[in-house]
Design a protein around this motif. Structure first.
Motif, mmCIF file in Angstrom:
data_model
loop_
_atom_site.group_PDB
_atom_site.id
_atom_site.type_symbol
_atom_site.label_atom_id
_atom_site.label_comp_id
_atom_site.label_asym_id
_atom_site.label_seq_id
_atom_site.Cartn_x
_atom_site.Cartn_y
_atom_site.Cartn_z
ATOM 1 N N GLY A 160 0.723 -1.330 -0.026
ATOM 2 C CA GLY A 160 -0.026 0.009 0.047
ATOM 3 C C GLY A 160 0.772 1.227 -0.135
ATOM 4 O O GLY A 160 0.351 2.313 -0.234
ATOM 5 N N GLU A 161 2.136 1.070 0.070
ATOM 6 C CA GLU A 161 2.860 2.203 0.035
ATOM 7 C C GLU A 161 3.691 2.744 -1.218
ATOM 8 O O GLU A 161 4.710 3.528 -1.069
ATOM 9 N N GLY A 162 3.276 2.036 -2.319
ATOM 10 C CA GLY A 162 4.030 2.435 -3.544
ATOM 11 C C GLY A 162 3.931 3.766 -4.109
ATOM 12 O O GLY A 162 4.796 4.291 -4.561
ATOM 13 N N ALA A 163 2.776 4.273 -4.193
ATOM 14 C CA ALA A 163 2.620 5.784 -4.532
ATOM 15 C C ALA A 163 3.392 6.719 -3.546
ATOM 16 O O ALA A 163 4.137 7.749 -4.224
ATOM 17 N N ARG A 164 3.529 6.480 -2.342
ATOM 18 C CA ARG A 164 4.063 7.139 -1.500
ATOM 19 C C ARG A 164 5.681 7.177 -1.752
ATOM 20 O O ARG A 164 6.571 8.091 -1.642
ATOM 21 N N TYR A 165 6.275 5.752 -1.926
ATOM 22 C CA TYR A 165 7.548 5.553 -2.314
ATOM 23 C C TYR A 165 7.990 6.306 -3.372
ATOM 24 O O TYR A 165 9.053 6.898 -3.688
ATOM 25 N N LEU A 166 7.198 6.296 -4.732
ATOM 26 C CA LEU A 166 7.544 6.805 -5.729
ATOM 27 C C LEU A 166 7.620 8.318 -5.827
ATOM 28 O O LEU A 166 8.236 8.835 -6.468
ATOM 29 N N ALA A 167 6.588 8.927 -4.934
ATOM 30 C CA ALA A 167 6.474 10.473 -5.149
ATOM 31 C C ALA A 167 7.942 11.284 -4.890
ATOM 32 O O ALA A 167 7.882 12.179 -5.647
ATOM 33 N N ALA A 168 8.545 10.872 -4.063
ATOM 34 C CA ALA A 168 9.773 11.433 -3.793
ATOM 35 C C ALA A 168 11.177 11.392 -5.111
ATOM 36 O O ALA A 168 11.891 12.193 -5.117
ATOM 37 N N LEU A 169 10.811 10.421 -5.831
ATOM 38 C CA LEU A 169 11.782 10.009 -7.094
ATOM 39 C C LEU A 169 11.705 10.961 -7.878
ATOM 40 O O LEU A 169 10.499 11.604 -8.312
ATOM 41 N N PRO A 170 12.944 11.248 -8.775
ATOM 42 C CA PRO A 170 12.814 12.075 -9.991
ATOM 43 C C PRO A 170 11.940 11.581 -10.827
ATOM 44 O O PRO A 170 11.894 10.407 -11.119
ATOM 45 N N VAL A 171 11.352 12.537 -11.828
ATOM 46 C CA VAL A 171 10.478 11.999 -13.029
ATOM 47 C C VAL A 171 11.167 11.152 -14.034
ATOM 48 O O VAL A 171 10.488 10.238 -14.743
ATOM 49 N N ALA A 204 1.929 12.476 -10.487
ATOM 50 C CA ALA A 204 0.860 11.898 -9.923
ATOM 51 C C ALA A 204 -0.409 12.507 -9.397
ATOM 52 O O ALA A 204 -1.565 12.177 -9.562
ATOM 53 N N ARG A 205 -0.034 13.717 -9.024
ATOM 54 C CA ARG A 205 -1.095 14.541 -8.402
ATOM 55 C C ARG A 205 -2.170 15.240 -9.634
ATOM 56 O O ARG A 205 -3.128 15.714 -9.259
ATOM 57 N N LEU A 206 -1.720 15.227 -10.884
ATOM 58 C CA LEU A 206 -2.698 15.487 -12.010
ATOM 59 C C LEU A 206 -3.857 14.213 -12.144
ATOM 60 O O LEU A 206 -3.363 13.109 -11.774
ATOM 61 N N SER A 207 -5.132 14.835 -12.522
ATOM 62 C CA SER A 207 -5.866 13.966 -12.691
ATOM 63 C C SER A 207 -5.471 13.047 -13.928
ATOM 64 O O SER A 207 -5.054 13.405 -14.950
ATOM 65 N N ALA A 208 -6.380 11.885 -13.888
ATOM 66 C CA ALA A 208 -6.312 10.853 -15.285
ATOM 67 C C ALA A 208 -6.789 11.710 -16.563
ATOM 68 O O ALA A 208 -6.267 11.380 -17.597
ATOM 69 N N ALA A 209 -8.009 12.331 -16.236
ATOM 70 C CA ALA A 209 -8.517 13.155 -17.347
ATOM 71 C C ALA A 209 -7.794 14.122 -17.847
ATOM 72 O O ALA A 209 -7.400 14.381 -18.916
ATOM 73 N N GLU A 210 -7.025 15.032 -16.981
ATOM 74 C CA GLU A 210 -5.950 16.105 -17.400
ATOM 75 C C GLU A 210 -4.994 15.534 -18.170
ATOM 76 O O GLU A 210 -4.461 15.865 -19.247
ATOM 77 N N VAL A 211 -4.244 14.166 -17.848
ATOM 78 C CA VAL A 211 -3.202 13.633 -18.299
ATOM 79 C C VAL A 211 -3.814 13.101 -19.906
ATOM 80 O O VAL A 211 -3.056 13.304 -20.974
#
Length: 523
Positions: A160-171, A204-211
């Motif tokens: 359950g921590e995948g999104a949190r782990y990825l958030a700090a990594l460079p794009v 990740a904070r962008l919505s799927a519709a925006e992307v």
């Protein structure tokens, strides 16, 4: 996500460089870089410490590290040497899937239950890979893409921590693994940086519709990765049994070239069946059965649907690995089977099922493979730009389906190379022609590489033309440093003919053994 859904990724660091060093006999203490064309696609840790980076040109890389050992990219070599590693992992924890040579994934649940914990499974798998002669880092997460990114850091991401782990990594991590990203992913990363989205969490904070409304189809997959969601939505389904294709090998196969040829035929049959069903394959099981009844199976997974060429490559890599591995099959291969383990609807592929090439191109390719089946593997060949000085030397003919590797590097300087434009048609039989002066005397070439007289006419068989102009002669002097007795250098010249518009307008001549030959024509 539950623990039962978790994925374990085994990543062998710099595998193309490791495989190249093993084949070339290069010590692990020397820096090595693998080039595709003239650009670095992989390098060893020692080379990186000297400043060598992926995407660098050859000269820049050698400028950073003068001791750099440079080798050309060879996917066949990488896959062949990776098979023992895959076998070692599969013996430790069954059910591996190969993403590419150097990277495999498997379910983490079985490994954790067997060894007691995910941490213990990681230790055992690293030891198994080390016994096979390689180094590996392992990542575990809820989704495959997150596990692969975590493997590059040797991390176990809590459930359950995948999104949190990825958030700090460079794009840039979204484009770091080619087996999970389309070729244009690097352009997307560059665009996100220019928009100020420098971390995966920002994207990740962008919505799927925006992307979906502002970026391309690959950005939607990258966005799912950034949110720690499976790249493919749950609509990916198990393939129907009737999509499986099999080939009986008569006579049985025990050579890599014969196995690769059979694999190309079977790949074409598979994609004909898939096309008729309106689906594309994303996970492929390759199975070989031997005369003794032994059955070998390996699953290849691909982020994008496999094209016929992709399928043929994976079949060739797998058979090459099996037939050259130290634990060879117990007998010749008598049957090959390709089973689509997972398929997606072809209509979901915005760029077309065949990678944008068009149905006409695919039909032509299938027809050529059928010709190969009738006349043999060498009956259909493709020209690849190669290095050399003469026009014939600059083309390497490769059998359809084989790796398109030129005989010589076209990026090298090649001083004395014939200037552009190249002839429209090359004459491999090189007929003898006669170049004459105004008084009818033959025009030859002196020891100093000059015409004995100014050429005015060209006679070719029963035809004869006056010359409108000429260029040359250009001596072709090669291996001047050799201590052996040098052969007389060949000499080339171009002549323009006073011919009708519908006839040959210019000819490339080569002078060898005191005779002129027509090497090519310009139309």
């Amino acid at each position: 996500m539950t623990r039962a859904d978790r994925v374990l990724a085994v990543w062998c660091l710099d595998w193309p460089a490791v495989a190249a060093a093993a084949v070339a006999g290069v010590s692990a203490e020397r820096p090595i870089a693998v080039l595709r064309g003239n650009s670095v696609v992989a390098c060893s840790a020692i080379a990186r410490a000297e400043g060598v980076r992926r995407g660098m040109g050859r000269r820049d890389a050698q400028g950073c590290c003068p001791e750099l050992v440079v080798v050309q990219d060879d996917p066949d070599r990488d896959a062949r040497l990776f098979e023992p590693v895959v076998g070692a992992v599969d013996e430790t924890v069954p059910g591996v899937e190969v993403l590419r040579p150097g990277l495999i994934v498997l379910g983490a649940r079985g490994a954790a239950r067997y060894f007691g914990s995910e941490e213990a499974a990681v230790v055992r798998l690293i030891d198994a890979v080390a016994v096979a002669g390689a180094e590996a880092q392992i990542g575990i997460a809820d989704t495959m893409s997150t596990a692969v990114i975590a493997a590059r850091r040797g991390a176990i991401v809590a459930p359950g921590e995948g999104a949190r782990y990825l958030a700090a990594l460079p794009v840039s991590e979204l484009a770091a693994e080619p087996s999970l990203a389309a070729p244009q992913r690097a352009d997307l990363v560059d665009l996100l940086r220019r928009l100020g989205l420098r971390r995966i969490g920002d994207f990740a904070r962008l919505s799927a519709a925006e992307v979906a409304s502002r970026f391309g189809a690959d950005a939607v997959l990258a966005h799912r990765t950034a949110r720690a969601l499976p790249q493919r939505p749950p609509s990916a389904r198990r393939a129907a049994p009737e999509l499986t294709v099999e080939l009986a090998c008569d006579p049985p196969i025990d050579r890599v070239d014969a196995a690769a040829f059979a694999g190309r035929q079977l790949s074409t049959r598979l994609h004909t069946v898939l096309s008729a069903a309106g689906v594309a394959c994303t996970r492929l099981a390759v199975t070989a059965r031997t005369e003794t009844g032994e059955e070998l199976t390996r699953i290849w997974r691909c982020a994008r649907p496999l094209t016929p060429a992709d399928t043929a490559d994976r079949v060739r890599w797998q058979l090459d690995g099996w037939l050259t591995h130290r634990a060879r099959p117990t007998g010749p291969i008598v049957a090959l089977t390709l089973e689509p383990v997972e398929v997606v609807a072809a209509g979901a592929l915005q760029l077309g099922l065949w990678g944008g090439e068009g149905e006409e191109t695919e039909r032509a390719r299938r027809a050529l493979v059928r010709v190969q089946g009738l006349l043999g593997g060498e009956a259909v060949r493709i020209g690849v730009l190669s290095g050399g000085r003469g026009p014939a030397e600059r083309i390497t003919m490769i059998a359809l389906g084989d790796e398109l590797t030129p005989a010589a590097d076209p990026a090298k300087p090649w001083p004395g190379r014939l200037p552009e434009p190249a002839p429209t048609l090359l004459l491999l039989h090189r007929p003898v022609v006669h170049l004459t002066a105004a008084d009818g005397a033959p025009v030859l070439v002196t020891d100093r590489g000059l015409f004995t007289a100014e050429p005015t006419r060209l006679r070719w068989g029963r035809r004869e033309w006056a010359l409108l102009g000429w260029a040359g002669p250009w001596p072709v002097i090669e291996r001047w440093w050799s201590t052996a007795e040098p052969a007389a250098p060949a000499v080339r010249a171009q002549v323009q003919l006073d011919a009708e518009p519908t006839e040959i307008r210019a000819v490339l001549l080569v002078y060898d053994a005191r005779l002129w030959h027509a090497e090519g024509v310009y139309e």
